[in-house]
Design a protein around this motif. Sequence first.
Motif, PDB file in Angstrom:
ATOM      1  N   ARG A   1       3.740 117.813 -29.726  1.00  0.00           N
ATOM      2  CA  ARG A   1       4.982 116.812 -28.505  1.00  0.00           C
ATOM      3  C   ARG A   1       6.003 116.185 -29.385  1.00  0.00           C
ATOM      4  NH1 ARG A   1       4.003 111.687 -27.683  1.00  0.00           N
ATOM      5  NH2 ARG A   1       1.697 111.849 -27.996  1.00  0.00           N
ATOM      6  N   CYS A   2       5.199 115.385 -30.823  1.00  0.00           N
ATOM      7  CA  CYS A   2       6.361 114.597 -31.596  1.00  0.00           C
ATOM      8  C   CYS A   2       7.335 115.570 -32.169  1.00  0.00           C
ATOM      9  CB  CYS A   2       5.547 114.437 -32.414  1.00  0.00           C
ATOM     10  SG  CYS A   2       4.164 112.712 -31.230  1.00  0.00           S
ATOM     11  N   SER A   3       7.443 116.860 -32.433  1.00  0.00           N
ATOM     12  CA  SER A   3       7.773 117.091 -33.338  1.00  0.00           C
ATOM     13  C   SER A   3       8.982 118.162 -31.802  1.00  0.00           C
ATOM     14  CB  SER A   3       7.240 118.478 -34.007  1.00  0.00           C
ATOM     15  OG  SER A   3       8.340 119.391 -34.230  1.00  0.00           O
TER      16      SER A   3
ATOM     17  N   ASN B   1       7.234 112.297 -41.735  1.00  0.00           N
ATOM     18  CA  ASN B   1       8.068 111.539 -41.054  1.00  0.00           C
ATOM     19  C   ASN B   1       8.218 112.169 -39.205  1.00  0.00           C
ATOM     20  OD1 ASN B   1       8.458 109.582 -43.996  1.00  0.00           O
ATOM     21  ND2 ASN B   1       7.269 109.184 -41.881  1.00  0.00           N
ATOM     22  N   PHE B   2       8.004 112.007 -38.758  1.00  0.00           N
ATOM     23  CA  PHE B   2       9.026 112.422 -37.518  1.00  0.00           C
ATOM     24  C   PHE B   2       8.094 112.214 -36.027  1.00  0.00           C
ATOM     25  CE2 PHE B   2       4.861 115.890 -38.154  1.00  0.00           C
ATOM     26  CZ  PHE B   2       4.661 115.888 -37.762  1.00  0.00           C
ATOM     27  N   ASN B   3       7.741 110.468 -36.003  1.00  0.00           N
ATOM     28  CA  ASN B   3       6.802 109.764 -35.439  1.00  0.00           C
ATOM     29  C   ASN B   3       5.636 109.979 -34.344  1.00  0.00           C
ATOM     30  OD1 ASN B   3       9.780 108.206 -35.094  1.00  0.00           O
ATOM     31  ND2 ASN B   3      10.753 109.466 -33.334  1.00  0.00           N
ATOM     32  N   VAL B   4       4.793 110.945 -35.151  1.00  0.00           N
ATOM     33  CA  VAL B   4       3.799 111.755 -35.557  1.00  0.00           C
ATOM     34  C   VAL B   4       2.848 109.991 -35.444  1.00  0.00           C
ATOM     35  CG1 VAL B   4       3.236 111.965 -37.041  1.00  0.00           C
ATOM     36  CG2 VAL B   4       1.665 112.971 -35.744  1.00  0.00           C
ATOM     37  N   PRO B   5       2.094 109.967 -34.904  1.00  0.00           N
ATOM     38  CA  PRO B   5       1.134 108.713 -35.593  1.00  0.00           C
ATOM     39  C   PRO B   5       0.661 108.079 -36.854  1.00  0.00           C
ATOM     40  CG  PRO B   5       0.432 109.036 -33.388  1.00  0.00           C
ATOM     41  CD  PRO B   5       1.775 110.041 -33.631  1.00  0.00           C
ATOM     42  N   PHE B   6       0.479 106.900 -36.901  1.00  0.00           N
ATOM     43  CA  PHE B   6       0.726 106.001 -38.371  1.00  0.00           C
ATOM     44  C   PHE B   6      -0.882 106.934 -38.894  1.00  0.00           C
ATOM     45  CE2 PHE B   6      -1.896 103.317 -40.724  1.00  0.00           C
ATOM     46  CZ  PHE B   6      -1.612 103.321 -42.511  1.00  0.00           C
TER      47      PHE B   6
END
Length: 357
Positions: free
Chosen positions: A246-248, A321-326
Amino acid sequence: MKFSVSLYLERKSPDMLMTEVAQNALALAKLSDQGGFEMIWTAEHHTIELTVAPNPFTFLTWIGQHTEQIRLGTATVVAPYWSPIRLAGEAALCDHLTGGRLELGIARGAYQYEFDRMAGGIPQQQGVAYMKELVPAVRKLWEGDYAHAGEIWNFPTATSVPKPLQQPHPRIWVAARDPGTFDWAIAQGANILSTPLAAPNSEIAVLGEKFRKACADHPEMPRPRFMMQRRACLYTKPEERETAIRCSMEYGRLFENLFQNLGAVTNGFPEAVPYEAVAGKENYDPQNIERNFLFGTPDEVIEKLLDYEAAGVDQVSLGINFNVPFELQKKTIELFAKEIIPFFAARESRSALEAAQ
């Protein structure tokens, strides 16, 4: 084959505090250093909260104070945004402040949105001319007094202050995807940064063939290093897989906005363009995302990495880094360090032993 991490500061909403973003990035840098990764790469971008990276040397210098051995690279500085004198001096100072760990990656640039604001609105494809004039000029400035009369820059005798700590200078890397750039970079003695973007794995072999041909066309040059960057996420649970995909998908729609200048950017935050407007819609299919990127369990990702090895890649950079959770970014680095880096290290040791017999 070695591994590196592509790392920068990213904010997907105004609710994310920069202090938290910075501390998360620092934690990931420390994990990468402790986990046996060869390098950290960071980008240059401007006016975009998605990638907070106005000066990669500042970020690398900071990371360098909190790590011990991992090398620190720019992937990449954008040639049209720099003058040779400024780039030579800032890179050399960063090399000193990081104990001689700098790797200098240079590119023509990608986001037309940025070119409209940083490079007088020239088409981003024209950035290659800046790169081809910049690289040899920086090298000359590192050597000593040098006057430059080019198509883009002109200046009287000057030199880099300071000179780099590494001698004769830090390794230079050039971002390349088209055959002409591969050929030019290798003729310059530069190493290669490349990426299949979101294309299927067949693109890995295509880029590998471009690299091999350019090397073969320049037998007078020693074989350079060949790094390939790919979006990456390791997971062991179904819900983690769903989050990564989903983040991708969401991140891709933001990238399309900046790359093609398709949508609005409000206070630094780009809007996600509609799926109907994206290029390569098949790359947004969930199955293709999992298949094309370095997504999966450690065993699944090892199988994918063998394609990179076969293409002649000697470093794979993980785009985490593609807005995936830390926590999922952290897990990716930890699993790579625990299960994948040792696998390829053992594979390399066996090959060396067999070659010696």
